[in-house]
Design an enzyme around this catalytic site. Structure first.
Site, short mmCIF file in Angstrom:
data_model
loop_
_atom_site.label_atom_id
_atom_site.label_comp_id
_atom_site.label_asym_id
_atom_site.label_seq_id
_atom_site.Cartn_x
_atom_site.Cartn_y
_atom_site.Cartn_z
N ASP A 33 0.81 -1.22 0.00
CA ASP A 33 0.00 0.00 0.00
C ASP A 33 0.85 1.27 0.00
O ASP A 33 0.45 2.28 -0.57
CB ASP A 33 -0.99 0.00 1.16
N GLU A 56 9.52 -10.61 -2.13
CA GLU A 56 10.59 -9.61 -2.20
C GLU A 56 11.97 -10.24 -2.31
O GLU A 56 12.86 -9.68 -2.95
CB GLU A 56 10.53 -8.70 -0.98
N HIS A 119 1.46 0.75 10.42
CA HIS A 119 1.66 -0.66 10.09
C HIS A 119 2.98 -0.82 9.33
O HIS A 119 3.49 0.10 8.70
CB HIS A 119 0.50 -1.21 9.26
N HIS A 120 3.55 -1.99 9.41
CA HIS A 120 4.85 -2.34 8.83
C HIS A 120 6.01 -1.63 9.53
O HIS A 120 7.12 -1.58 8.99
CB HIS A 120 4.92 -2.04 7.32
N GLY A 415 26.47 -17.64 -1.31
CA GLY A 415 26.02 -19.02 -1.23
C GLY A 415 24.64 -19.21 -0.65
O GLY A 415 24.40 -20.16 0.11
N ASP A 442 16.90 -29.94 -5.43
CA ASP A 442 15.55 -29.94 -4.86
C ASP A 442 15.47 -29.13 -3.57
O ASP A 442 14.49 -28.41 -3.33
CB ASP A 442 15.06 -31.37 -4.63
N ASN A 469 17.59 -35.30 -5.40
CA ASN A 469 18.37 -36.33 -4.70
C ASN A 469 17.99 -36.41 -3.22
O ASN A 469 18.80 -36.73 -2.36
CB ASN A 469 19.88 -36.09 -4.87
N GLY A 471 17.04 -34.29 -0.75
CA GLY A 471 17.53 -33.49 0.37
C GLY A 471 18.83 -32.77 0.08
O GLY A 471 19.21 -32.55 -1.06
N GLU A 475 25.26 -31.01 2.28
CA GLU A 475 25.40 -31.13 3.74
C GLU A 475 25.64 -32.58 4.15
O GLU A 475 26.39 -32.85 5.10
CB GLU A 475 24.14 -30.59 4.44
#
Length: 561
Positions: A33, A56, A119-120, A415, A442, A469, A471, A475
């Protein structure tokens, strides 16, 4: 007479004209707004098109991809909730030296003066909280006021261009529509070739002596060559001396990877032996815009001494640690090119595994990471813009050579997973003559997949290769492969393009080598639709570069305990 020369020009009109003069014809963001009346001016502007994104953060990533292609970009958010959603993307642009402008439109000045609980906001009457937060991740910022708005806008934009980093404008709602004073003149772009002539002469003299004393000379290049407009000068340097050269992953694409003296990707101890030898064992290493990071140097396992050799940075150059200030990167590279002209080559070999031609498979062997990236690498065309997300896609594709003309985008220093999909949106809008080739895992895709709908709404037709794959394989390679925190929800990926509004997507699935080769061939033949290829690999299967990096990272983690 343009809008900024008119007596009834607004602050928004001046801002849009400045952006358009820099080649920005798309403005990314999310309507709120506080910024709606400003967006009415955007819609009415003849040279700037509004691109509403799903969020955003996606707008910030899209602006980053756009800026890497066009040289500058901008996004608009609403105050507080909107700008904080974008700050991660803006921080990534700061870390990766990408120039763009974030415009946050907030409550009118009357509410600021009253300290109203609008607001915000955080409800405490302080309207500067978020501007203070952004000062940590931008090179320049301003709270725009009518009396000096155009000058402040120009100052921030000029600083962004000079430093190749993001800027931030806080624009109260009423100020955005206020009449703007006449601008001070044309926007001045930085002269990248500028140099203090005495200092440049001293640098060239020192470099001449160093080059003459070296039996072998090699070059390592990084992304700052691109960000500070030194591509042409780097190309001249490499061809003038027939010098063996390599890139780190953040600099992939800044040189012609089909050139005879390109040796490959340098990643410290993770490099192929031929590449490591050419860089670490050179009598003289010329570093062009190189900024070492753990992810680009194999965990800082580079074998050369950063205090020796010749280093060319955005505004300084050095020879064996002696610094020559106020020498622009293009000017320094041009000076070096003259010094190596006609120098005999060391004859470094360019025959590496990543340069071998891919052989199609006709069998039903399960798809492996090794076959996947060899096949995708062979499918890259000169008119492709390849965008690789952090994870197995970046580790898998980066050792493979790009054909002459192909462009490459990645975010290895910041990254932030999920960056690549919205960045694809920006890159595609920045250059419609190229086709985007997105490589994403994924886990990363689950963060920003909603921008697939924006791609579809705008009728863009990239090729998307999604690696399923199960996940976070990166990691898993680094620590505790069976830990629950490396698992993600199993999505029905083939259903998503249509569900998110992509018109008539061509969706393919590849579980075997033959299915992948067929999918890539089909993608090359079909240019009028978005192609979505889900490829399935095992959770613990990793590209060779990632395996090497993980071994080093685990050793370093044990030593740090």
């Amino acid at each position: 007479m343009n809008a900024t020369e008119s007596s009834d020009a607004t602050i928004t009109g001046h801002l849009l004209d400045r952006l358009h003069s820099l080649g920005v014809s798309h403005l990314f963001g999310v309507a709120g707004d506080y910024n709606l009346r400003m967006l009415d001016e955007v819609l009415a502007h003849p040279g700037v098109q509004w691109v509403g994104t799903a969020g955003e953060l996606g707008a910030a990533y899209a602006a980053d991809g756009y800026a890497r292609v066009r040289g500058f970009a901008a996004l608009v958010t609403t105050h507080g909730v909107g700008e904080l959603s974008a700050i991660n993307g803006v921080a990534g642009s700061y870390a990766e030296h990408v120039p763009l402008l974030h415009i946050a439109v907030g409550p009118p000045r009357s509410k600021e003066r009253d300290g109203a609980v609008a607001h915000h906001t955080l409800g405490d009457g302080d309207y500067e909280h978020f501007a203070r937060a952004f000062r940590q991740v931008v090179c320049a910022d301003a709270v725009v006021r009518p009396e000096d708005g155009p000058d402040e806008i120009d100052r921030v934009i000029t600083t962004c261009l000079r430093e190749s980093r993001p800027g931030y404008l806080r624009l109260p709602q009423d100020v955005a529509l206020a009449n703007a004073p006449s601008p001070s003149g044309a926007l001045h772009r930085p002269d990248r070739h500028a140099a203090d002539q005495d200092t440049l002469t001293a640098f060239v003299d020192a470099a001449r002596r160093r080059i003459a004393a070296a039996d072998t000379v090699s070059v390592l290049a990084d992304c700052l060559v691109d960000r500070f407009d030194g591509r042409a000068e780097l190309s001249d340097l490499l061809s003038a001396g027939s010098l063996p050269h390599a890139v780190v992953v953040s600099g992939k694409g800044v040189v012609d990877e089909s050139a005879p003296h390109y040796v490959g990707l340098y990643a410290g101890a993770c490099s192929d032996e031929a590449v490591r030898s050419a860089i670490d064992d050179a009598d003289l290493l010329i570093r062009a815009g190189v900024r070492l990071a753990d992810t680009t140097s194999g965990g800082f396992t580079h074998g050369y001494d950063p205090d020796r050799g010749i280093s060319v940075d955005p505004t300084t150059a050095s020879v064996d640690g002696v610094v020559f200030p106020n020498v622009g990167l293009p000017a320094a590279l041009a000076g070096l090119a003259r010094l190596v002209e006609g120098r005999p080559t060391s004859g470094a070999s360019t025959t590496t595994a990543s340069h071998l031609r891919h052989r199609s498979s006709s069998g039903d062997d399960p798809l492996s990471q090794a076959h996947l990236w060899q096949a995708v690498g062979a499918a890259v065309r000169p008119d492709h813009t390849v965008i690789a997300d952090q994870g197995t896609p970046l580790f898998g594709i980066s050792p493979h050579r790009l054909p002459t003309g192909a462009r490459f985008l990645a975010q290895p220093v910041w990254g932030s997973i999920g960056y690549s999909l919205p960045a694809l949106l920006g890159a595609q809008l920045a250059d419609h003559s190229r086709r985007g080739l997105l490589l994403i895992g994924d886990g990363a895709a689950q963060l920003t997949i909603q921008e697939l709908g924006t791609l579809g709404r705008l009728r863009l037709t990239p090729v998307i290769v999604l690696v399923n794959n199960d996940g976070y394989t990166v990691e898993r390679a680094l620590h505790s492969p069976r830990a629950a925190y490396n698992d993600i929800a199993p999505w029905r990926w083939p259903d998503l393009p249509a569900a998110l509004g992509v018109p008539e997507p061509l969706v393919l699935t590849a579980r075997t080598e033959a299915e992948l080769d067929h999918s890539l061939t089909t993608a090359a033949e079909v240019n009028d639709r978005l192609i979505f290829i889900e490829v399935r690999t095992e959770p613990d299967d990793t590209p060779l570069l990632l395996s090497r990096f993980a071994q080093i990272a685990k050793r370093q983690a044990r030593k740090a305990q």
